[in-house]
Scaffold this motif. Structure first.
Motif, short mmCIF file in Angstrom:
data_model
loop_
_atom_site.label_atom_id
_atom_site.label_comp_id
_atom_site.label_asym_id
_atom_site.label_seq_id
_atom_site.Cartn_x
_atom_site.Cartn_y
_atom_site.Cartn_z
N CYS A 104 0.87 -1.18 0.00
CA CYS A 104 0.00 0.00 0.00
C CYS A 104 0.90 1.22 0.00
CB CYS A 104 -0.93 0.00 1.21
SG CYS A 104 -2.02 1.45 1.29
N THR A 105 1.05 1.85 -1.15
CA THR A 105 1.96 2.99 -1.25
C THR A 105 1.44 4.20 -0.48
OG1 THR A 105 0.91 3.60 -3.35
CG2 THR A 105 2.90 2.25 -3.47
N ALA A 106 0.11 4.32 -0.34
CA ALA A 106 -0.45 5.48 0.37
C ALA A 106 -0.04 5.49 1.84
CB ALA A 106 -1.97 5.48 0.25
N SER A 107 0.07 4.31 2.44
CA SER A 107 0.44 4.23 3.86
C SER A 107 1.87 3.75 4.07
CB SER A 107 -0.52 3.29 4.60
OG SER A 107 -0.44 1.97 4.07
N HIS A 108 2.62 3.54 2.97
CA HIS A 108 4.01 3.08 3.04
C HIS A 108 4.12 1.74 3.77
CE1 HIS A 108 5.27 7.03 1.59
NE2 HIS A 108 4.48 7.56 2.51
N ARG A 109 3.19 0.86 3.54
CA ARG A 109 3.19 -0.42 4.24
C ARG A 109 3.31 -1.59 3.29
NH1 ARG A 109 -1.70 0.53 8.66
NH2 ARG A 109 -0.54 1.90 10.05
N ILE A 110 3.90 -2.65 3.79
CA ILE A 110 4.01 -3.89 3.03
C ILE A 110 3.58 -5.03 3.95
CG2 ILE A 110 6.46 -4.26 3.61
CD1 ILE A 110 6.80 -5.42 0.77
N LEU A 111 2.82 -5.96 3.39
CA LEU A 111 2.28 -7.09 4.15
C LEU A 111 2.77 -8.38 3.52
CD1 LEU A 111 0.27 -8.11 6.37
CD2 LEU A 111 -1.49 -8.07 4.58
N THR A 112 3.28 -9.29 4.34
CA THR A 112 3.75 -10.58 3.85
C THR A 112 2.85 -11.68 4.37
OG1 THR A 112 5.21 -11.12 5.70
CG2 THR A 112 6.12 -9.71 3.98
N GLY A 113 2.73 -12.75 3.60
CA GLY A 113 1.97 -13.92 4.02
C GLY A 113 2.77 -15.17 3.76
N SER A 114 2.83 -16.06 4.74
CA SER A 114 3.68 -17.24 4.62
C SER A 114 2.86 -18.51 4.40
CB SER A 114 4.54 -17.41 5.88
OG SER A 114 3.79 -17.99 6.93
N ARG A 115 3.55 -19.54 3.98
CA ARG A 115 2.94 -20.84 3.75
C ARG A 115 2.48 -21.48 5.05
NH1 ARG A 115 6.38 -24.18 -0.37
NH2 ARG A 115 6.07 -22.17 -1.42
N SER A 116 2.99 -20.99 6.18
CA SER A 116 2.61 -21.53 7.48
C SER A 116 1.53 -20.69 8.17
CB SER A 116 3.83 -21.64 8.40
OG SER A 116 4.49 -20.39 8.52
N GLY A 117 0.98 -19.70 7.45
CA GLY A 117 -0.16 -18.95 7.96
C GLY A 117 0.15 -17.68 8.71
N VAL A 118 1.40 -17.21 8.69
CA VAL A 118 1.78 -15.99 9.42
C VAL A 118 1.66 -14.78 8.49
CG1 VAL A 118 3.62 -14.78 10.64
CG2 VAL A 118 3.35 -17.25 10.91
N CYS A 119 1.00 -13.72 8.97
CA CYS A 119 0.93 -12.44 8.26
C CYS A 119 1.73 -11.41 9.05
CB CYS A 119 -0.52 -11.97 8.14
SG CYS A 119 -1.54 -13.00 7.06
N THR A 120 2.57 -10.64 8.35
CA THR A 120 3.43 -9.66 9.01
C THR A 120 3.37 -8.34 8.27
OG1 THR A 120 4.93 -11.50 9.54
CG2 THR A 120 5.74 -9.29 9.95
N LEU A 121 3.15 -7.26 9.02
CA LEU A 121 2.99 -5.93 8.45
C LEU A 121 4.19 -5.06 8.81
CD1 LEU A 121 0.89 -4.01 6.99
CD2 LEU A 121 0.20 -3.31 9.30
N TYR A 122 4.76 -4.37 7.80
CA TYR A 122 5.91 -3.49 8.01
C TYR A 122 5.62 -2.10 7.47
CZ TYR A 122 8.86 -7.66 8.75
OH TYR A 122 9.42 -8.82 9.22
N ASP A 123 6.31 -1.11 8.04
CA ASP A 123 6.37 0.23 7.47
C ASP A 123 7.64 0.30 6.63
OD1 ASP A 123 6.85 3.01 6.99
OD2 ASP A 123 5.58 3.50 8.71
N LEU A 124 7.49 0.62 5.34
CA LEU A 124 8.64 0.63 4.44
C LEU A 124 9.69 1.67 4.84
CD1 LEU A 124 6.81 0.22 1.02
CD2 LEU A 124 8.39 -1.41 2.05
N ARG A 125 9.29 2.68 5.60
CA ARG A 125 10.23 3.73 5.98
C ARG A 125 11.11 3.32 7.15
NH1 ARG A 125 5.32 7.87 6.39
NH2 ARG A 125 4.60 5.99 7.50
N ASP A 126 10.68 2.28 7.89
CA ASP A 126 11.48 1.78 9.01
C ASP A 126 11.12 0.31 9.22
OD1 ASP A 126 12.91 1.23 11.26
OD2 ASP A 126 11.80 2.59 12.58
#
Length: 357
Positions: A296-318
């Motif tokens: 999501c470029t508007a919020s500078h965020r990236i979300l990952t999803g794994s094969r084991s069911g974990v979702c992780t949210l990051y701020d691209l600026r830090d």
């Protein structure tokens, strides 16, 4: 940052048919099962929710003392577990599908998931869907007939792994296990460009900016940047992993989810590494390959999803630590969408959910 382990609610997959039977008057009352768990213990009830029709209106009620149920719309209801239960499930909204059907390109005889993309420009919405053995279709999307009048896009000879619309909504980009990416017209199914050069199956793609350039990821461990007009590869980014599973991109940055459980982002102009992420592994142990990404470029965020069911949210600026990480069960993530307020997570157990981010 600690990972949140969230309670998981699953509902009888055919509850939409149950609702149709009650709403049409075929039966006046029917029950559907529900399951709630947080790892262990698991609470399963044969009759978790009761659907009852009175005066042309369907009400939703708890059919088991372990649950609290209240209706909140024609096709949704809210569920919570009783306070004395060991599984603390707060009010969770359950939405019932308003329509169901088979995607064009799907092959029921094969355990190969179809891929789906929706595009919109003006008032025209289109769909593109692909499946086993290179079957790829495009068409006009309407709520009354979601997958009507499909147009066949021929050329691929192996399973379709991804499909995306260009911003014009009139062209699609597809990737396949046949080592190629193809560009098709969404208007007539013609194939003006075929992109070849990878030495392994292609799993994913992304647009750079308005789509004059695109990127593709492969099991050969590389990401290729393509000039669409020329139909040529202009650079190759070596991700130093055995497989690139998912891609997202901005005008100048491409982020790749890798089978070794990490994310690498490169500046496509210089090929230099812009960031590297290692999301946490599953509470059950093991890192798990990353299969999905959302940006999501508007919020500078990236979300990952794994094969084991974990979702992780990051701020691209830090990216020194995640903003949030959560896990519900061991079902892998097979699709993600992210905006400024929420994340839509599609899971391998067929129970997508929405998370407030």
């Amino acid at each position: 940052m600690a990972m949140r382990i969230l309670p998981w609610l699953s509902v009888q997959p055919s509850i939409g048919e149950v609702l149709d039977d009650v709403r049409s008057g075929k039966v006046s009352t029917e029950e559907a099962w529900m399951t709630a768990h947080m790892g262990a213990p698991r609470l399963h009830t044969d009759g978790g929710v009761r659907l009852h029709r009175t005066d042309d209106r369907v009400t939703f009620q708890a059919a088991h003392p372990a649950f609290h149920v209240r209706g909140s719309g024609r096709n949704k209801f809210c569920v919570a577990t009783a306070s004395e239960m060991p599984i603390p499930l707060r009010a969770t909204c359950v939405r019932i599908p308003v329509a169901a059907g088979t995607l064009p390109g799907a092959d029921p005889a094969k355990e190969t998931a179809s891929v789906l993309a929706l595009g919109r420009a003006g008032h025209v919405e289109r769909y593109a869907t692909g499946g086993a053995d290179g079957r790829l279709y495009v068409g006009i999307w309407t709520h009354a007939a979601p997958f009507a009048a499909p147009i066949a896009c021929r050329g691929h000879v192996a399973d379709i792994t991804s499909v995306r619309f260009f911003p014009s909504n009139e062209v699609v980009l597809s990737t396949s296990l046949d080592f190629s990416a193809r560009i098709f017209s969404a208007l007539d199914g013609s194939n003006p460009r075929t992109l070849t050069g990878h030495s392994g199956a292609l799993h994913c793609s992304a647009m750079l900016g308005r789509g004059k350039s695109v990127v593709t990821g492969s099991s050969d461990g590389t990401v290729r940047v393509w000039d669409v007009g020329r139909g040529e590869s202009v650079s190759v980014l070596d991700m130093q992993a055995s497989s690139v599973q998912a891609l997202e991109a901005t005008d100048t940055l491409v982020a790749a989810a890798l089978c070794n459980g990490t994310v690498q982002a490169r500046d496509v102009r210089t090929a230099r590494e812009a960031l590297a992420l290692t999301p946490p592994g599953s509470p059950l142990g093991g890192a798990g390959a990353l299969d999905t990404l959302a940006l999501c470029t508007a919020s500078h965020r990236i979300l990952t999803g794994s094969r084991s069911g974990v979702c992780t949210l990051y701020d691209l600026r830090d990216c020194t630590s995640p903003l949030a990480a959560w896990w519900r069960n061991g079902a892998g993530t097979c699709g993600l969408a992210l905006d400024e307020a929420s994340a839509l997570v599609a899971t391998a157990d067929g129970l997508p959910d929405v998370a407030d981010v």
